[in-house]
Design a protein around this motif. Structure first.
Motif, PDB file in Angstrom:
ATOM      1  N   GLY A 181       0.811  -1.213   0.000  1.00  0.00           N
ATOM      2  CA  GLY A 181       0.000   0.000   0.000  1.00  0.00           C
ATOM      3  C   GLY A 181       0.840   1.256   0.000  1.00  0.00           C
ATOM      4  N   CYS A 182       2.023   1.181   0.600  1.00  0.00           N
ATOM      5  CA  CYS A 182       2.906   2.347   0.640  1.00  0.00           C
ATOM      6  C   CYS A 182       3.687   2.518  -0.653  1.00  0.00           C
ATOM      7  N   ILE A 183       3.944   1.435  -1.353  1.00  0.00           N
ATOM      8  CA  ILE A 183       4.795   1.485  -2.534  1.00  0.00           C
ATOM      9  C   ILE A 183       4.004   1.658  -3.822  1.00  0.00           C
ATOM     10  N   LEU A 184       2.833   1.041  -3.888  1.00  0.00           N
ATOM     11  CA  LEU A 184       2.057   1.095  -5.129  1.00  0.00           C
ATOM     12  C   LEU A 184       1.619   2.523  -5.426  1.00  0.00           C
ATOM     13  N   PRO A 185       1.605   2.905  -6.699  1.00  0.00           N
ATOM     14  CA  PRO A 185       1.140   4.252  -7.023  1.00  0.00           C
ATOM     15  C   PRO A 185      -0.335   4.383  -6.704  1.00  0.00           C
ATOM     16  N   GLU A 186      -0.732   5.575  -6.368  1.00  0.00           N
ATOM     17  CA  GLU A 186      -2.127   5.829  -6.054  1.00  0.00           C
ATOM     18  C   GLU A 186      -2.956   5.617  -7.317  1.00  0.00           C
ATOM     19  N   SER A 187      -3.979   4.805  -7.190  1.00  0.00           N
ATOM     20  CA  SER A 187      -4.804   4.545  -8.366  1.00  0.00           C
ATOM     21  C   SER A 187      -5.928   5.569  -8.438  1.00  0.00           C
ATOM     22  N   THR A 188      -6.272   5.919  -9.631  1.00  0.00           N
ATOM     23  CA  THR A 188      -7.379   6.831  -9.860  1.00  0.00           C
ATOM     24  C   THR A 188      -8.405   6.102 -10.689  1.00  0.00           C
ATOM     25  N   PRO A 189      -9.691   6.382 -10.472  1.00  0.00           N
ATOM     26  CA  PRO A 189     -10.702   5.705 -11.251  1.00  0.00           C
ATOM     27  C   PRO A 189     -10.560   6.077 -12.720  1.00  0.00           C
ATOM     28  N   PRO A 190     -10.893   5.152 -13.609  1.00  0.00           N
ATOM     29  CA  PRO A 190     -10.769   5.460 -15.022  1.00  0.00           C
ATOM     30  C   PRO A 190     -11.686   6.608 -15.414  1.00  0.00           C
ATOM     31  N   ALA A 191     -11.235   7.397 -16.346  1.00  0.00           N
ATOM     32  CA  ALA A 191     -12.045   8.520 -16.825  1.00  0.00           C
ATOM     33  C   ALA A 191     -13.273   7.976 -17.531  1.00  0.00           C
ATOM     34  N   THR A 192     -14.357   8.641 -17.353  1.00  0.00           N
ATOM     35  CA  THR A 192     -15.602   8.231 -18.007  1.00  0.00           C
ATOM     36  C   THR A 192     -16.207   9.423 -18.705  1.00  0.00           C
ATOM     37  N   ASN A 193     -16.921   9.151 -19.723  1.00  0.00           N
ATOM     38  CA  ASN A 193     -17.587  10.224 -20.445  1.00  0.00           C
ATOM     39  C   ASN A 193     -19.072  10.234 -20.159  1.00  0.00           C
ATOM     40  N   ASN A 194     -19.487   9.660 -19.029  1.00  0.00           N
ATOM     41  CA  ASN A 194     -20.896   9.652 -18.648  1.00  0.00           C
ATOM     42  C   ASN A 194     -21.013  10.293 -17.275  1.00  0.00           C
ATOM     43  N   ALA A 195     -22.080  11.011 -17.076  1.00  0.00           N
ATOM     44  CA  ALA A 195     -22.346  11.560 -15.754  1.00  0.00           C
ATOM     45  C   ALA A 195     -23.843  11.624 -15.554  1.00  0.00           C
ATOM     46  N   THR A 207     -43.612  23.597 -17.879  1.00  0.00           N
ATOM     47  CA  THR A 207     -42.717  23.809 -19.016  1.00  0.00           C
ATOM     48  C   THR A 207     -41.324  24.088 -18.472  1.00  0.00           C
ATOM     49  N   LEU A 208     -40.368  23.266 -18.917  1.00  0.00           N
ATOM     50  CA  LEU A 208     -38.989  23.355 -18.451  1.00  0.00           C
ATOM     51  C   LEU A 208     -38.063  23.678 -19.609  1.00  0.00           C
ATOM     52  N   ARG A 209     -36.958  24.284 -19.276  1.00  0.00           N
ATOM     53  CA  ARG A 209     -35.862  24.445 -20.239  1.00  0.00           C
ATOM     54  C   ARG A 209     -34.700  23.624 -19.697  1.00  0.00           C
ATOM     55  N   PHE A 210     -34.170  22.737 -20.534  1.00  0.00           N
ATOM     56  CA  PHE A 210     -33.011  21.931 -20.157  1.00  0.00           C
ATOM     57  C   PHE A 210     -31.781  22.626 -20.710  1.00  0.00           C
ATOM     58  N   ILE A 211     -30.845  22.936 -19.814  1.00  0.00           N
ATOM     59  CA  ILE A 211     -29.670  23.721 -20.184  1.00  0.00           C
ATOM     60  C   ILE A 211     -28.409  22.924 -19.849  1.00  0.00           C
ATOM     61  N   THR A 212     -27.547  22.749 -20.844  1.00  0.00           N
ATOM     62  CA  THR A 212     -26.225  22.174 -20.602  1.00  0.00           C
ATOM     63  C   THR A 212     -25.210  23.296 -20.731  1.00  0.00           C
ATOM     64  N   GLU A 213     -24.156  23.203 -19.928  1.00  0.00           N
ATOM     65  CA  GLU A 213     -23.142  24.257 -19.918  1.00  0.00           C
ATOM     66  C   GLU A 213     -21.750  23.654 -19.954  1.00  0.00           C
ATOM     67  N   GLY A 214     -20.841  24.344 -20.591  1.00  0.00           N
ATOM     68  CA  GLY A 214     -19.445  23.934 -20.634  1.00  0.00           C
ATOM     69  C   GLY A 214     -19.092  23.165 -21.887  1.00  0.00           C
ATOM     70  N   ASP A 215     -17.792  23.102 -22.145  1.00  0.00           N
ATOM     71  CA  ASP A 215     -17.287  22.444 -23.350  1.00  0.00           C
ATOM     72  C   ASP A 215     -16.780  21.032 -23.081  1.00  0.00           C
ATOM     73  N   CYS A 216     -17.165  20.423 -21.989  1.00  0.00           N
ATOM     74  CA  CYS A 216     -16.735  19.055 -21.685  1.00  0.00           C
ATOM     75  C   CYS A 216     -17.428  18.091 -22.644  1.00  0.00           C
ATOM     76  N   ALA A 217     -16.740  17.033 -22.976  1.00  0.00           N
ATOM     77  CA  ALA A 217     -17.310  16.020 -23.867  1.00  0.00           C
ATOM     78  C   ALA A 217     -17.939  14.899 -23.048  1.00  0.00           C
ATOM     79  N   TYR A 218     -18.781  15.262 -22.083  1.00  0.00           N
ATOM     80  CA  TYR A 218     -19.445  14.278 -21.234  1.00  0.00           C
ATOM     81  C   TYR A 218     -20.896  14.117 -21.657  1.00  0.00           C
TER      82      TYR A 218
END
Length: 189
Positions: free
Chosen positions: A32-46, A152-163
């Motif tokens: 646990g001290c030697i292994l590199p810190e793992s990060t969750p894989p990047a996902t394009n879903n949220a 009546t709703l307006r759905f708004i997405t913001e930002g240039d992320c490819a998610y």
């Protein structure tokens, strides 16, 4: 000689060699001290879990938590469809359909909703691409003569992320059991 430690005096428990246990623990701690810190894989879903606009100014209450057990894939597939659930039986059937779709890896977590006082559970998921997504309430109208209630709703997405984003809008509507419930959606942003 390495002493044996018997944690319980039961035929179902095997004695553990103390020396081997210490060695395995030391290896695991060092790893646990030697292994590199793992990060969750990047996902394009949220699955956007942010609530709709504050509901205190509206004649409904936020019920997004009731649908929190629906996985991203099932919500993404159902995006754009308006659901109006008027009874516990409708609610159970809704969850059964989600499970039968086999889009979720596990059975969906079912959260209760109280239909006993005439409340209606209505909502939808919307999908888009960006960094964040939100709803803006454009208008709502209760027509007691025609027994209709329209949001009546307006759905708004913001930002240039490819998610790929999926955002819930689920509300409890008090006293509208006999009404035709409609949720209209505009896109923008």
């Amino acid at each position: 000689m390495i002493p044996l430690i018997n944690l319980k005096n039961s035929p179902n428990h095997t004695p553990i060699r103390f020396g081997r246990w210490v060695w395995v623990t030391a290896v695991l701690l060092l790893a646990g001290c030697i292994l590199p810190e793992s990060t969750p894989p990047a996902t394009n879903n949220a699955l956007e879990a942010s609530p709709p606009s504050p509901t205190s100014a509206y004649p409904w209450h936020d019920e997004n938590q009731v649908m929190a057990g629906i996985c991203f894939e099932a919500a993404f597939d159902a995006a754009g469809q308006v659901f109006v659930l008027r009874s516990a039986e409708d609610h159970i059937h809704f969850y059964e359909l989600a499970d039968q779709s086999r889009l979720c890896r596990h059975p969906v977590t079912r959260y209760p909703f109280d239909f006993s006082s005439g409340d209606v559970l209505a909502g939808l998921w919307s999908k888009g691409e960006g960094c964040t997504a939100r709803y803006e309430v454009v208008a709502y109208n209760r027509d007691d003569a025609a027994d209709t209630f329209t949001i009546t709703l307006r759905f708004i997405t913001e930002g240039d992320c490819a998610y790929d984003l999926v955002s819930p809008f689920w509300v409890g509507l008090p006293g509208l059991a006999g009404y035709d419930i409609r949720i209209n959606l505009e896109t923008g942003g």
